[in-house]
Design a protein around this motif. Structure first.
Motif, PDB file in Angstrom:
ATOM      1  N   VAL A   1       0.849  -1.184   0.000  1.00  0.00           N
ATOM      2  CA  VAL A   1       0.000   0.000   0.000  1.00  0.00           C
ATOM      3  C   VAL A   1       0.887   1.237   0.000  1.00  0.00           C
ATOM      4  O   VAL A   1       1.778   1.366   0.835  1.00  0.00           O
ATOM      5  N   THR A   2       0.652   2.140  -0.957  1.00  0.00           N
ATOM      6  CA  THR A   2       1.389   3.397  -1.026  1.00  0.00           C
ATOM      7  C   THR A   2       0.503   4.508  -0.496  1.00  0.00           C
ATOM      8  O   THR A   2      -0.634   4.673  -0.947  1.00  0.00           O
ATOM      9  N   LEU A   3       1.025   5.266   0.466  1.00  0.00           N
ATOM     10  CA  LEU A   3       0.262   6.353   1.081  1.00  0.00           C
ATOM     11  C   LEU A   3       0.669   7.696   0.502  1.00  0.00           C
ATOM     12  O   LEU A   3       1.780   7.847  -0.021  1.00  0.00           O
ATOM     13  N   GLN A   4      -0.230   8.675   0.618  1.00  0.00           N
ATOM     14  CA  GLN A   4       0.091  10.027   0.192  1.00  0.00           C
ATOM     15  C   GLN A   4       1.186  10.591   1.086  1.00  0.00           C
ATOM     16  O   GLN A   4       1.286  10.211   2.264  1.00  0.00           O
ATOM     17  N   PRO A   5       2.022  11.496   0.549  1.00  0.00           N
ATOM     18  CA  PRO A   5       3.052  12.123   1.384  1.00  0.00           C
ATOM     19  C   PRO A   5       2.429  12.818   2.588  1.00  0.00           C
ATOM     20  O   PRO A   5       1.375  13.431   2.499  1.00  0.00           O
ATOM     21  N   GLY A   6       3.085  12.684   3.713  1.00  0.00           N
ATOM     22  CA  GLY A   6       2.590  13.293   4.947  1.00  0.00           C
ATOM     23  C   GLY A   6       1.822  12.334   5.833  1.00  0.00           C
ATOM     24  O   GLY A   6       1.576  12.626   6.995  1.00  0.00           O
ATOM     25  N   TYR A   7       1.426  11.190   5.311  1.00  0.00           N
ATOM     26  CA  TYR A   7       0.716  10.178   6.085  1.00  0.00           C
ATOM     27  C   TYR A   7       1.661   9.034   6.416  1.00  0.00           C
ATOM     28  O   TYR A   7       2.595   8.744   5.666  1.00  0.00           O
ATOM     29  N   SER A   8       1.414   8.373   7.531  1.00  0.00           N
ATOM     30  CA  SER A   8       2.202   7.191   7.890  1.00  0.00           C
ATOM     31  C   SER A   8       1.357   6.287   8.781  1.00  0.00           C
ATOM     32  O   SER A   8       0.372   6.716   9.371  1.00  0.00           O
ATOM     33  N   ILE A   9       1.774   5.040   8.855  1.00  0.00           N
ATOM     34  CA  ILE A   9       1.115   4.055   9.702  1.00  0.00           C
ATOM     35  C   ILE A   9       2.056   3.755  10.859  1.00  0.00           C
ATOM     36  O   ILE A   9       3.243   3.511  10.630  1.00  0.00           O
ATOM     37  N   PRO A  10       1.575   3.785  12.097  1.00  0.00           N
ATOM     38  CA  PRO A  10       2.453   3.495  13.223  1.00  0.00           C
ATOM     39  C   PRO A  10       2.960   2.058  13.154  1.00  0.00           C
ATOM     40  O   PRO A  10       2.309   1.190  12.576  1.00  0.00           O
ATOM     41  N   PRO A  11       4.138   1.795  13.722  1.00  0.00           N
ATOM     42  CA  PRO A  11       4.687   0.432  13.687  1.00  0.00           C
ATOM     43  C   PRO A  11       3.755  -0.563  14.356  1.00  0.00           C
ATOM     44  O   PRO A  11       3.142  -0.272  15.379  1.00  0.00           O
ATOM     45  N   LEU A  12       3.662  -1.738  13.763  1.00  0.00           N
ATOM     46  CA  LEU A  12       2.797  -2.791  14.286  1.00  0.00           C
ATOM     47  C   LEU A  12       3.650  -3.908  14.853  1.00  0.00           C
ATOM     48  O   LEU A  12       3.553  -5.059  14.459  1.00  0.00           O
ATOM     49  N   ILE A  13       4.524  -3.588  15.782  1.00  0.00           N
ATOM     50  CA  ILE A  13       5.441  -4.552  16.350  1.00  0.00           C
ATOM     51  C   ILE A  13       4.972  -4.938  17.747  1.00  0.00           C
ATOM     52  O   ILE A  13       4.727  -4.062  18.588  1.00  0.00           O
ATOM     53  N   GLU A  14       4.832  -6.230  17.964  1.00  0.00           N
ATOM     54  CA  GLU A  14       4.468  -6.718  19.299  1.00  0.00           C
ATOM     55  C   GLU A  14       5.734  -6.987  20.085  1.00  0.00           C
ATOM     56  O   GLU A  14       6.737  -7.430  19.551  1.00  0.00           O
ATOM     57  N   LYS A  15       5.665  -6.750  21.363  1.00  0.00           N
ATOM     58  CA  LYS A  15       6.796  -7.055  22.223  1.00  0.00           C
ATOM     59  C   LYS A  15       6.717  -8.512  22.627  1.00  0.00           C
ATOM     60  O   LYS A  15       5.729  -8.947  23.196  1.00  0.00           O
ATOM     61  N   ARG A  16       7.741  -9.264  22.300  1.00  0.00           N
ATOM     62  CA  ARG A  16       7.783 -10.677  22.647  1.00  0.00           C
ATOM     63  C   ARG A  16       8.737 -10.892  23.802  1.00  0.00           C
ATOM     64  O   ARG A  16       9.814 -10.324  23.850  1.00  0.00           O
ATOM     65  N   THR A  17       8.333 -11.749  24.720  1.00  0.00           N
ATOM     66  CA  THR A  17       9.194 -12.026  25.878  1.00  0.00           C
ATOM     67  C   THR A  17       9.632 -13.459  25.879  1.00  0.00           C
ATOM     68  O   THR A  17       9.119 -14.297  25.228  1.00  0.00           O
TER      69      THR A  17
END
Length: 92
Positions: free
Chosen positions: A76-92
């Protein structure tokens, strides 16, 4: 958001982040318009382009497609100025 399975973090997908492109695996039955609507609604961003493909399955020297694969990959390509926050889970 049932159609989007998870974000993909490979060398290529990390390189594409510099171009404001995000990679994720989605259900194989999902259409481009459904995914675009989900991304815009859930993340509050504007999508300008989408690319999708089914993943190859490799078994030794032979490459092929799964007949009923569970997912396909969407870029997916977004318009300049937009972003998606990281979707990283913390694993223990």
């Amino acid at each position: 958001m049932d159609g989007i399975k998870y974000a993909v973090f490979t060398e290529k997908s990390i390189r594409l982040l510099g171009n404001n492109q995000y990679t994720s695996n989605v259900e194989s039955g999902s259409t481009r318009t459904e995914i675009k609507h989900w991304v815009e609604l859930f993340f509050g961003v504007k999508v300008i382009a989408m690319n999708s493909h089914r993943l190859d399955r490799r078994m030794g020297p032979v490459r092929g497609h799964r007949r009923h694969s569970n997912y396909k990959r969407m870029i997916v390509t977004l318009q300049p100025g937009y972003s998606i926050p990281p979707l990283i889970e913390k694993r223990t």
